[in-house]
Design a protein around this motif. Structure first.
Motif, PDB file in Angstrom:
ATOM      1  N   GLY A  13       3.976   1.742  -1.234  1.00 32.74           N
ATOM      2  CA  GLY A  13       2.516   1.944  -1.214  1.00 32.74           C
ATOM      3  C   GLY A  13       2.200   3.558  -1.715  1.00 32.74           C
ATOM      4  N   GLY A  15      -1.151   4.959  -2.109  1.00 30.86           N
ATOM      5  CA  GLY A  15      -2.575   5.127  -2.604  1.00 30.86           C
ATOM      6  C   GLY A  15      -2.855   6.333  -1.812  1.00 30.86           C
ATOM      7  N   LEU A  16      -4.234   6.450  -1.268  1.00 27.42           N
ATOM      8  CA  LEU A  16      -4.604   7.844  -0.627  1.00 27.42           C
ATOM      9  C   LEU A  16      -3.688   8.584   0.194  1.00 27.42           C
ATOM     10  CD1 LEU A  16      -6.964   9.697   0.219  1.00 27.42           C
ATOM     11  CD2 LEU A  16      -7.585   8.304   1.837  1.00 27.42           C
ATOM     12  N   GLY A  18      -0.295   7.266   0.931  1.00 27.41           N
ATOM     13  CA  GLY A  18       0.875   7.669   0.488  1.00 27.41           C
ATOM     14  C   GLY A  18       0.920   8.761  -0.486  1.00 27.41           C
ATOM     15  N   THR A  43      -0.654   1.719 -10.883  1.00 28.05           N
ATOM     16  CA  THR A  43      -0.390   2.898  -9.776  1.00 28.05           C
ATOM     17  C   THR A  43       0.849   3.649 -10.156  1.00 28.05           C
ATOM     18  OG1 THR A  43      -1.706   1.181  -8.275  1.00 28.05           O
ATOM     19  CG2 THR A  43      -0.059   2.735  -7.279  1.00 28.05           C
ATOM     20  N   THR A  74       0.936   0.838   2.758  1.00 26.74           N
ATOM     21  CA  THR A  74       0.336  -0.054   2.296  1.00 26.74           C
ATOM     22  C   THR A  74      -0.876  -0.596   3.471  1.00 26.74           C
ATOM     23  OG1 THR A  74       1.998  -1.529   2.924  1.00 26.74           O
ATOM     24  CG2 THR A  74       1.979  -0.869   0.654  1.00 26.74           C
ATOM     25  N   PRO A  75      -1.850  -1.630   3.190  1.00 24.42           N
ATOM     26  CA  PRO A  75      -2.763  -2.422   4.131  1.00 24.42           C
ATOM     27  C   PRO A  75      -1.733  -3.082   5.029  1.00 24.42           C
ATOM     28  CG  PRO A  75      -3.434  -2.698   1.942  1.00 24.42           C
ATOM     29  CD  PRO A  75      -2.176  -2.182   1.571  1.00 24.42           C
ATOM     30  N   ILE A  76      -2.199  -2.933   6.158  1.00 26.16           N
ATOM     31  CA  ILE A  76      -1.390  -3.474   7.394  1.00 26.16           C
ATOM     32  C   ILE A  76      -0.854  -4.952   7.352  1.00 26.16           C
ATOM     33  CG2 ILE A  76      -1.489  -4.098   9.881  1.00 26.16           C
ATOM     34  CD1 ILE A  76      -3.262  -1.695  10.080  1.00 26.16           C
ATOM     35  N   VAL A  99       1.903   4.616   8.536  1.00 22.74           N
ATOM     36  CA  VAL A  99       0.740   5.299   8.614  1.00 22.74           C
ATOM     37  C   VAL A  99      -0.474   4.383   8.947  1.00 22.74           C
ATOM     38  CG1 VAL A  99       1.199   7.050   7.091  1.00 22.74           C
ATOM     39  CG2 VAL A  99       0.190   4.939   6.382  1.00 22.74           C
ATOM     40  N   GLY A 100      -0.293   3.173   9.453  1.00 19.27           N
ATOM     41  CA  GLY A 100      -1.271   2.120   9.448  1.00 19.27           C
ATOM     42  C   GLY A 100      -1.965   2.404  10.680  1.00 19.27           C
ATOM     43  N   PRO A 125      -1.624   8.988  11.176  1.00 14.85           N
ATOM     44  CA  PRO A 125      -2.345  10.180  10.723  1.00 14.85           C
ATOM     45  C   PRO A 125      -3.934   9.949  10.963  1.00 14.85           C
ATOM     46  CG  PRO A 125      -1.808   9.163   8.673  1.00 14.85           C
ATOM     47  CD  PRO A 125      -0.957   8.442   9.735  1.00 14.85           C
ATOM     48  N   ALA A 127      -6.484  11.057   9.763  1.00  9.01           N
ATOM     49  CA  ALA A 127      -6.961  11.792   8.543  1.00  9.01           C
ATOM     50  C   ALA A 127      -7.359  10.757   7.347  1.00  9.01           C
ATOM     51  CB  ALA A 127      -6.096  12.800   8.388  1.00  9.01           C
ATOM     52  N   GLY A 128      -8.181  10.983   6.729  1.00  6.77           N
ATOM     53  CA  GLY A 128      -8.537  10.031   5.376  1.00  6.77           C
ATOM     54  C   GLY A 128      -9.913  10.388   4.767  1.00  6.77           C
ATOM     55  N   THR A 129     -10.202   9.512   3.968  1.00  6.60           N
ATOM     56  CA  THR A 129     -11.386   9.809   3.213  1.00  6.60           C
ATOM     57  C   THR A 129     -11.824   8.311   2.782  1.00  6.60           C
ATOM     58  OG1 THR A 129     -10.923   9.995   0.883  1.00  6.60           O
ATOM     59  CG2 THR A 129     -10.819  11.764   1.932  1.00  6.60           C
ATOM     60  N   ASP A 233     -12.174   1.260   1.661  1.00  8.07           N
ATOM     61  CA  ASP A 233     -11.162   0.332   1.020  1.00  8.07           C
ATOM     62  C   ASP A 233     -11.585  -1.102   1.874  1.00  8.07           C
ATOM     63  OD1 ASP A 233      -9.322  -0.681  -1.098  1.00  8.07           O
ATOM     64  OD2 ASP A 233      -8.467  -1.037   0.720  1.00  8.07           O
TER      65      ASP A 233
HETATM   66  P1  NAP Z   1      -4.870   2.548  -0.865  1.00 10.95           P
HETATM   67  O1  NAP Z   1      -5.387   4.077  -1.251  1.00 10.95           O
HETATM   68  O2  NAP Z   1      -5.706   1.498  -1.000  1.00 10.95           O
HETATM   69  O3  NAP Z   1      -3.490   2.465  -0.981  1.00 10.95           O
HETATM   70  C1  NAP Z   1      -3.027   1.185  -0.887  1.00 10.95           C
HETATM   71  C2  NAP Z   1      -1.381   1.140  -1.391  1.00 10.95           C
HETATM   72  O4  NAP Z   1      -0.882  -0.123  -1.151  1.00 10.95           O
HETATM   73  C3  NAP Z   1      -1.367   1.108  -2.816  1.00 10.95           C
HETATM   74  O5  NAP Z   1      -0.146   1.929  -3.333  1.00 10.95           O
HETATM   75  C4  NAP Z   1      -1.461  -0.377  -3.349  1.00 10.95           C
HETATM   76  O6  NAP Z   1      -0.769  -0.824  -4.570  1.00 10.95           O
HETATM   77  C5  NAP Z   1      -0.697  -0.701  -2.123  1.00 10.95           C
HETATM   78  N1  NAP Z   1      -0.771  -2.219  -1.890  1.00 10.95           N
HETATM   79  C6  NAP Z   1      -2.049  -2.786  -1.750  1.00 10.95           C
HETATM   80  N2  NAP Z   1      -1.911  -4.188  -1.239  1.00 10.95           N
HETATM   81  C7  NAP Z   1      -0.584  -4.404  -1.464  1.00 10.95           C
HETATM   82  C8  NAP Z   1      -0.233  -5.659  -1.382  1.00 10.95           C
HETATM   83  N3  NAP Z   1      -0.610  -6.725  -1.156  1.00 10.95           N
HETATM   84  N4  NAP Z   1       1.366  -5.700  -1.402  1.00 10.95           N
HETATM   85  C9  NAP Z   1       2.149  -4.443  -1.822  1.00 10.95           C
HETATM   86  N5  NAP Z   1       1.349  -3.230  -1.993  1.00 10.95           N
HETATM   87  C10 NAP Z   1      -0.023  -3.136  -1.832  1.00 10.95           C
HETATM   88  O7  NAP Z   1      -4.906   2.674   0.722  1.00 10.95           O
HETATM   89  P2  NAP Z   1      -4.687   3.975   1.949  1.00 10.95           P
HETATM   90  O8  NAP Z   1      -6.108   4.383   2.288  1.00 10.95           O
HETATM   91  O9  NAP Z   1      -3.764   4.830   1.307  1.00 10.95           O
HETATM   92  O10 NAP Z   1      -4.218   3.183   3.107  1.00 10.95           O
HETATM   93  C11 NAP Z   1      -2.881   2.756   3.402  1.00 10.95           C
HETATM   94  C12 NAP Z   1      -2.638   2.749   4.859  1.00 10.95           C
HETATM   95  O11 NAP Z   1      -3.019   4.159   5.362  1.00 10.95           O
HETATM   96  C13 NAP Z   1      -3.331   1.642   5.599  1.00 10.95           C
HETATM   97  O12 NAP Z   1      -2.575   1.015   6.399  1.00 10.95           O
HETATM   98  C14 NAP Z   1      -4.269   2.267   6.558  1.00 10.95           C
HETATM   99  O13 NAP Z   1      -4.623   1.579   7.611  1.00 10.95           O
HETATM  100  C15 NAP Z   1      -3.694   3.504   6.685  1.00 10.95           C
HETATM  101  N6  NAP Z   1      -4.653   4.809   6.759  1.00 10.95           N
HETATM  102  C16 NAP Z   1      -5.619   5.001   5.850  1.00 10.95           C
HETATM  103  C17 NAP Z   1      -6.455   5.830   6.099  1.00 10.95           C
HETATM  104  C18 NAP Z   1      -7.828   6.178   5.314  1.00 10.95           C
HETATM  105  O14 NAP Z   1      -8.696   6.932   5.548  1.00 10.95           O
HETATM  106  N7  NAP Z   1      -7.875   5.566   3.910  1.00 10.95           N
HETATM  107  C19 NAP Z   1      -6.239   6.737   7.319  1.00 10.95           C
HETATM  108  C20 NAP Z   1      -5.253   6.658   8.144  1.00 10.95           C
HETATM  109  C21 NAP Z   1      -4.283   5.665   7.884  1.00 10.95           C
HETATM  110  P3  NAP Z   1      -1.612  -1.004  -5.833  1.00 10.95           P
HETATM  111  O15 NAP Z   1      -2.459   0.117  -6.072  1.00 10.95           O
HETATM  112  O16 NAP Z   1      -0.619  -1.148  -6.878  1.00 10.95           O
HETATM  113  O17 NAP Z   1      -2.575  -2.267  -5.475  1.00 10.95           O
END
Ligand code: NAP
Length: 310
Positions: A13, A15-16, A18, A43, A74-76, A99-100, A125, A127-129, A233
């Protein structure tokens, strides 16, 4: 001296979170090779164009091949199937982490599938947006922010030291705790605030059309600060609530009781009770600013125009 630099960092994964790890690892020279797995071609293309990874694979198995560090980003809700998929392909001695935003459910979903020859150390972590996707990340995201690791008494000390060194090099302060405790703390500091924001913005959206436009027009009165959080998200947050059900419901029970007390104070015109609560909450914001977790600038440092009101 703990060796920080990894040979091959595989991000499942991108996204934000990774992509922020990829950027920070690049900037701080923490891995010889950085690769990712992402399900959509778009992506993968963006991650390669941004030059934050050396390779982008569709199949997570190819990404983890030969990796000494694997991070689930990725999402948990995707973790269990991913763990099953990559389990047979993990290198001897690899560190597997994530990082879930929830920890107990992650341990239950991932741990049983992993081979004994890898070190699984869950992480989060703080941290996020509200932004998503590989273009939304930035290398400085983790600087001055906490990263919680949830090792067990059996966790290999050297592996824990290496993972700690990695997050420290990315700018984080490290705390270790029990997964259940993590989930309770995050329920009140992160999950309930998101639920409240989703709810208040949803309620406003349900109002009559004419009122809705006034909600937008006069949003500077406070409403717009909730809309930032409520823009987060939907997939990620759906998974957080489904996987931290018990802690969220427990905290929600307490929150509802306190809300009822506020309701009663308003009905009874108990100004003293309201004033006391609002004074206590103001002090908490001061403490957050003093702890370096928020800017002291009024209104989050927004530049004010003539239409901005409190
Ligand atoms: P994100 O920007 O939406 O990125 C999610 C990534 O996971 C993308 O690369 C996406 O790929 C991939 N993905 C989504 N659904 C998938 C599936 N069904 N199978 C395989 N890959 C999939 O999310 P993020 O904010 O980085 O969050 C990722 C993790 O970090 C989560 O577990 C979240 O709990 C944790 N987290 C988030 C934050 C925050 O503030 N956002 C803070 C701390 C921890 P595609 O683009 O190809 O769909």
């Amino acid at each position: 001296m703990t060796e920080i630099k990894f040979k091959r960092l595989a991000l499942i994964g991108i996204g934000l979170i990774g992509s922020s790890i990829a950027r920070s690892a690049r900037q701080n020279d923490l891995a010889e090779e950085i690769v990712c797995a992402a399900r959509t071609a778009d992506t993968r293309r963006v991650a390669l164009e941004l030059r934050i990874v050396d390779q982008a694979y569709e199949d997570p198995v190819e990404a983890v091949e030969g990796a000494d560090l694997v991070i689930f980003c990725t999402p948990i809700g995707t973790y269990e199937a991913l763990a099953q998929t990559i389990a047979g392909h993990l290198a001897e001695g690899a560190i597997v982490t994530d990082v879930g935003s929830v920890k107990s459910a992650v341990v239950k979903a991932v741990q049983p599938h992993l081979p004994a020859h890898v070190h699984f150390i869950p992480g989060h972590p703080i941290a996020g947006t509200e932004k998503s996707g590989p273009a939304a990340g930035f290398a400085e995201l983790f600087i001055g922010k906490w990263c919680i690791l949830t090792p067990t008494p059996d966790t290999d000390e050297q592996a824990l030291a290496r993972l700690t060194a990695l997050w420290t090099a990315m700018g984080s302060d490290i705390e270790t705790m029990d997964p259940d405790h993590h989930d309770l703390v995050l329920a009140i500091t992160s999950h309930i605030p998101h639920l409240i924001a989703y709810n208040i913005v949803g309620t406003a959206d349900d109002l009559e059309e004419v009122t809705k436009s006034e909600v937008i027009k006069y949003s500077a009165g406070g409403f717009r600060d909730f809309t930032r959080i409520a823009a987060s998200d939907p997939t990620m947050w759906r998974d957080v609530f489904l996987h931290n059900k018990e802690a969220v419901l427990e905290m929600l029970g307490r929150f509802t009781e306190d809300l009822t007390a506020l309701q009663r104070a308003i009905r009874r015109e108990d100004g003293e009770a309201l004033f006391d609560i609002f004074t206590r909450t103001r002090a908490i914001r001061r403490q957050i600013i003093d702890a370096g977790q928020e800017t002291a600038e009024p209104d989050f440092g927004r530049v004010h125009g003539p239409k901005d009101e409190g």
